[in-house]
Design a protein around this motif. Structure first.
Motif, mmCIF file in Angstrom:
data_model
loop_
_atom_site.group_PDB
_atom_site.id
_atom_site.type_symbol
_atom_site.label_atom_id
_atom_site.label_comp_id
_atom_site.label_asym_id
_atom_site.label_seq_id
_atom_site.Cartn_x
_atom_site.Cartn_y
_atom_site.Cartn_z
ATOM 1 N N MET A 1 -24.575 1.174 23.159
ATOM 2 C CA MET A 1 -24.749 2.421 22.398
ATOM 3 C C MET A 1 -23.990 3.568 23.078
ATOM 4 S SD MET A 1 -28.078 4.370 20.825
ATOM 5 C CE MET A 1 -29.221 3.348 21.625
ATOM 6 N N TYR A 2 -23.227 4.293 22.272
ATOM 7 C CA TYR A 2 -22.501 5.456 22.802
ATOM 8 C C TYR A 2 -23.468 6.637 23.001
ATOM 9 C CZ TYR A 2 -18.182 3.126 21.370
ATOM 10 O OH TYR A 2 -17.156 2.245 21.230
ATOM 11 N N ASP A 3 -23.061 7.572 23.865
ATOM 12 C CA ASP A 3 -23.797 8.832 23.956
ATOM 13 C C ASP A 3 -23.620 9.610 22.655
ATOM 14 O OD1 ASP A 3 -24.549 8.413 26.570
ATOM 15 O OD2 ASP A 3 -22.884 9.571 27.426
ATOM 16 N N LEU A 4 -22.350 9.624 22.210
ATOM 17 C CA LEU A 4 -21.997 10.521 21.113
ATOM 18 C C LEU A 4 -20.900 9.917 20.244
ATOM 19 C CD1 LEU A 4 -22.020 13.476 19.868
ATOM 20 C CD2 LEU A 4 -20.226 14.009 21.535
ATOM 21 N N ILE A 5 -21.038 10.107 18.934
ATOM 22 C CA ILE A 5 -19.942 9.797 18.012
ATOM 23 C C ILE A 5 -19.608 11.077 17.261
ATOM 24 C CG2 ILE A 5 -19.252 8.545 15.918
ATOM 25 C CD1 ILE A 5 -20.965 6.197 16.948
ATOM 26 N N ILE A 6 -18.320 11.392 17.228
ATOM 27 C CA ILE A 6 -17.846 12.562 16.489
ATOM 28 C C ILE A 6 -17.173 12.049 15.219
ATOM 29 C CG2 ILE A 6 -16.268 14.549 16.535
ATOM 30 C CD1 ILE A 6 -16.595 14.420 19.677
ATOM 31 N N VAL A 7 -17.650 12.514 14.072
ATOM 32 C CA VAL A 7 -17.066 12.088 12.803
ATOM 33 C C VAL A 7 -16.123 13.192 12.318
ATOM 34 C CG1 VAL A 7 -17.524 11.413 10.417
ATOM 35 C CG2 VAL A 7 -19.136 10.759 12.229
ATOM 36 N N GLY A 8 -14.840 12.875 12.279
ATOM 37 C CA GLY A 8 -13.854 13.853 11.829
ATOM 38 C C GLY A 8 -13.013 14.371 12.981
ATOM 39 N N ALA A 9 -11.755 14.677 12.688
ATOM 40 C CA ALA A 9 -10.847 15.176 13.728
ATOM 41 C C ALA A 9 -10.018 16.334 13.206
ATOM 42 C CB ALA A 9 -9.962 14.052 14.259
ATOM 43 N N GLY A 10 -10.718 17.320 12.638
ATOM 44 C CA GLY A 10 -10.098 18.619 12.349
ATOM 45 C C GLY A 10 -10.347 19.513 13.554
ATOM 46 N N PRO A 11 -10.241 20.810 13.388
ATOM 47 C CA PRO A 11 -10.458 21.722 14.513
ATOM 48 C C PRO A 11 -11.844 21.561 15.163
ATOM 49 C CG PRO A 11 -9.574 22.901 12.637
ATOM 50 C CD PRO A 11 -9.819 21.514 12.167
ATOM 51 N N ALA A 12 -12.888 21.336 14.346
ATOM 52 C CA ALA A 12 -14.242 21.187 14.902
ATOM 53 C C ALA A 12 -14.371 19.884 15.687
ATOM 54 C CB ALA A 12 -15.285 21.254 13.781
ATOM 55 N N GLY A 13 -13.981 18.783 15.073
ATOM 56 C CA GLY A 13 -14.116 17.467 15.719
ATOM 57 C C GLY A 13 -13.276 17.368 16.976
ATOM 58 N N GLN B 1 -23.226 2.672 17.052
ATOM 59 C CA GLN B 1 -24.501 3.341 17.295
ATOM 60 C C GLN B 1 -24.348 4.363 18.403
ATOM 61 O OE1 GLN B 1 -27.779 0.653 18.027
ATOM 62 N NE2 GLN B 1 -28.887 1.691 16.388
ATOM 63 N N ALA B 2 -25.044 5.474 18.267
ATOM 64 C CA ALA B 2 -24.973 6.501 19.298
ATOM 65 C C ALA B 2 -26.292 7.247 19.393
ATOM 66 C CB ALA B 2 -23.856 7.486 18.990
ATOM 67 N N LYS B 3 -26.497 7.882 20.562
ATOM 68 C CA LYS B 3 -27.703 8.691 20.735
ATOM 69 C C LYS B 3 -27.601 9.971 19.916
ATOM 70 C CE LYS B 3 -28.256 6.970 25.421
ATOM 71 N NZ LYS B 3 -27.839 7.266 26.815
ATOM 72 N N ALA B 4 -26.373 10.487 19.813
ATOM 73 C CA ALA B 4 -26.157 11.705 19.017
ATOM 74 C C ALA B 4 -24.873 11.580 18.201
ATOM 75 C CB ALA B 4 -26.065 12.924 19.930
ATOM 76 N N VAL B 5 -24.846 12.273 17.081
ATOM 77 C CA VAL B 5 -23.659 12.275 16.218
ATOM 78 C C VAL B 5 -23.327 13.718 15.863
ATOM 79 C CG1 VAL B 5 -22.804 11.690 13.894
ATOM 80 C CG2 VAL B 5 -23.996 9.960 15.248
ATOM 81 N N ILE B 6 -22.037 14.043 15.896
ATOM 82 C CA ILE B 6 -21.590 15.346 15.378
ATOM 83 C C ILE B 6 -20.796 15.084 14.103
ATOM 84 C CG2 ILE B 6 -20.150 17.388 15.766
ATOM 85 C CD1 ILE B 6 -20.699 17.065 18.775
ATOM 86 N N VAL B 7 -21.280 15.616 12.996
ATOM 87 C CA VAL B 7 -20.558 15.481 11.737
ATOM 88 C C VAL B 7 -19.617 16.672 11.608
ATOM 89 C CG1 VAL B 7 -20.751 15.327 9.228
ATOM 90 C CG2 VAL B 7 -22.507 14.259 10.685
ATOM 91 N N ALA B 8 -18.330 16.382 11.614
ATOM 92 C CA ALA B 8 -17.313 17.447 11.516
ATOM 93 C C ALA B 8 -16.259 16.985 10.510
ATOM 94 C CB ALA B 8 -16.693 17.714 12.883
ATOM 95 N N SER B 9 -16.756 16.599 9.346
ATOM 96 C CA SER B 9 -15.896 15.921 8.374
ATOM 97 C C SER B 9 -15.231 16.863 7.375
ATOM 98 C CB SER B 9 -16.712 14.857 7.636
ATOM 99 O OG SER B 9 -17.957 15.398 7.252
ATOM 100 N N GLY B 10 -15.499 18.164 7.491
ATOM 101 C CA GLY B 10 -14.736 19.142 6.716
ATOM 102 C C GLY B 10 -14.937 19.113 5.218
#
Lengths: 78, 299
Positions: free
Chosen positions: B1-13, B99-108
Motif C-alpha cells: 500500500m502506498y502512502d499517497l496516490i495523486i490523481v491528475g498531473a495539472g498544476p495541482a497534482g 491502494q493508498a492510505k491517502a489520495v489527492i484528487v487533482a483531476s481538474g
C-alpha cells in the motif's frame, strides 16, 4: 535507418508545440507542414487522418492524431 | 500500500507531487495527461516569476520539476473509481488497481459537451473544442461557435479573421463576456449572433456540413463546416465516490483540502475552491499534500 516523419500543425496549437518539442528532445528529424497557410497540405492531412484536427503525425504512413506519447514512442522506438 | 496516490498531473497534482517527493513519501501519480488545462492555455502573464510564458512552456517546467525527483508516474491511465475511506483507499484505473492510505484528487476540469445527436460522430470531423488549435483549418469556410461567454468570444475573435462567415449560437438573451471583446465582434461584417438559440443536432456526411438550431420553437438549419463548442467546463469528479459535491459537481473541500471522506483530499479546479487559476491550483496542490502528509503520519 531513421523513419520518415511528417507533422501537420498550426502555429497556435499548444499540442503541436508539445509534439514538436518531444520529437526534438528525442533527436527525431521531421518535416513540419503549417496547415494554416498551406491549403494543399491541409487537404492532404484531412484525407490521411479523416479528421479536421491538429496535430497529425505521419510516421512512414502510420497516422497518429494528437499528442499520443505512447503511440509515438512505440512507432519510433524511442 | 502506498502512502499517497495523486490523481491528475495539472498544476495541482504536479505541485502535490513535488511536496510529496520532498517529504519522502511513498507515492504514485496516476494521470491521463500531463499539464491539464494549462497545456491548452495560450499566453500566461500571472504566474509569479514569469512575466510571460506560454501554457506549453509552463507545463514543460512543471514536468521537469516533477521528474527531477524520480517520481513514479503512471501516465495514460484513466482513473475510473476512487472509493473507500479510512483504511486503504482504492484507486481503480482502466489498467490496474492501487491502494493508498491517502489520495489527492487533482483531476481538474474538461470541456462541457453539447449532448446532441451527431456530436460524437463528428468530433474532430468538424466539431472542435479548441479554436486556437483547429481554427486555422477552417479558412474561408462557414463556422458556428456555440456559447456566449468569454471563451466563446475569444474563439469568435480568432475565427472572424479566418472563416468566411461565423455564427455565434448563444442560448441566453444576450452575449456575456468582456464588453471590449463583444464590441469587436458586433462590429465585424461576417458574423451573425443568434441569441436565445439552442443547438439541437449536428449533420454531415464524411465531415460536418450543417447544424440544426431552435429559436423559440422555430427550427433552422445553418450550413457550416466547422462547429466550435465553448460552453464552459465540467469537473472530472464522477469517478470519486462517496464525497460531497456542490451543485456544479465540484468536490467540496475545507481549508485543509479535506473532502467529506477521511483520507481523500482534493485540490485545484476539480474542487469548489473560489477562483480557478493556475497559481491557485498549484498552491492548493501544496496544501493538499501537506495535509495528506500529516494525515498519513497519524494513521
Amino acid at each position: 535507418m531513421a523513419k520518415n516523419v511528417k507533422i501537420y500543425s498550426t502555429p497556435t496549437c499548444p499540442w503541436c508545440i508539445r509534439v514538436k518539442q518531444f520529437l526534438k528532445d528525442n533527436n527525431i528529424v521531421f518535416e513540419d507542414y503549417d496547415v494554416s497557410s498551406d491549403r494543399l497540405r491541409a487537404d492532404e492531412m484531412v484525407k490521411k487522418s479523416g479528421q479536421m484536427a491538429v496535430p497529425v503525425l505521419d510516421i512512414e504512413g502510420e497516422i497518429i492524431v494528437g499528442f499520443d506519447r505512447e503511440k509515438i514512442k512505440q512507432s519510433l522506438g524511442v | 500500500m502506498y502512502d499517497l496516490i495523486i490523481v491528475g498531473a495539472g498544476p495541482a497534482g504536479i505541485t502535490a507531487s513535488v511536496y510529496a517527493a520532498r517529504k519522502k513519501m511513498d507515492f504514485l501519480v496516476v494521470t491521463g495527461d500531463i499539464g491539464g488545462q494549462t497545456a491548452w492555455s495560450g499566453d500566461i502573464g500571472n504566474y509569479t516569476g514569469y512575466q510571460f510564458i506560454t501554457g506549453p512552456d509552463l507545463v514543460e517546467k512543471f514536468e521537469e520539476h516533477m521528474f527531477s525527483y524520480n517520481t513514479s508516474v503512471k501516465g495514460g491511465e484513466e482513473v475510473i473509481e476512487v472509493t473507500g475511506a479510512g483504511e486503504g483507499i482504492l484507486v481503480k484505473t482502466n489498467k490496474a488497481s492501487y491502494q493508498a492510505k491517502a489520495v489527492i484528487v487533482a483531476s481538474g476540469k474538461r470541456s462541457r459537451e453539447l449532448g446532441v445527436p451527431g456530436e460524437k460522430e463528428y468530433k474532430n470531423k468538424g466539431i472542435s473544442y479548441c479554436a486556437t488549435c483547429d481554427g486555422p483549418l477552417f479558412s474561408a469556410k462557414n463556422v458556428a461557435i456555440i456559447g456566449g461567454g468569454n471563451s466563446a468570444l475569444d474563439a469568435a475573435l480568432q475565427l472572424i479573421k479566418i472563416a468566411k462567415y461565423t455564427y455565434i449560437i448563444n442560448n441566453t438573451p444576450k452575449l456575456g463576456g468582456d464588453a471590449l471583446m463583444r464590441q469587436k465582434i458586433e462590429g465585424a461584417r461576417n458574423v451573425e449572433i443568434l441569441n436565445n438559440t439552442e443547438v439541437t443536432a449536428v449533420f454531415g456526411a464524411e465531415m460536418v456540413n450543417a447544424v440544426k438550431v431552435n429559436y423559440k420553437g422555430e427550427e433552422k438549419i445553418l450550413p457550416v463546416e466547422g462547429i466550435f463548442v465553448e460552453i464552459g467546463l465540467i469537473p472530472n469528479a464522477d469517478f470519486v465516490k462517496g464525497v460531497e459535491k456542490n451543485s456544479r459537481g465540484e468536490i467540496k473541500v475545507n481549508s485543509r483540502n479535506e473532502t467529506s471522506s477521511p483520507g481523500i483530499f482534493a485540490a485545484g479546479d476539480v474542487t469548489d475552491v473560489p477562483e480557478k487559476q493556475i497559481i491557485i491550483a498549484a498552491g492548493e496542490g501544496a496544501k493538499a499534500c501537506l495535509a495528506a502528509f500529516r494525515y498519513v503520519a497519524r494513521h
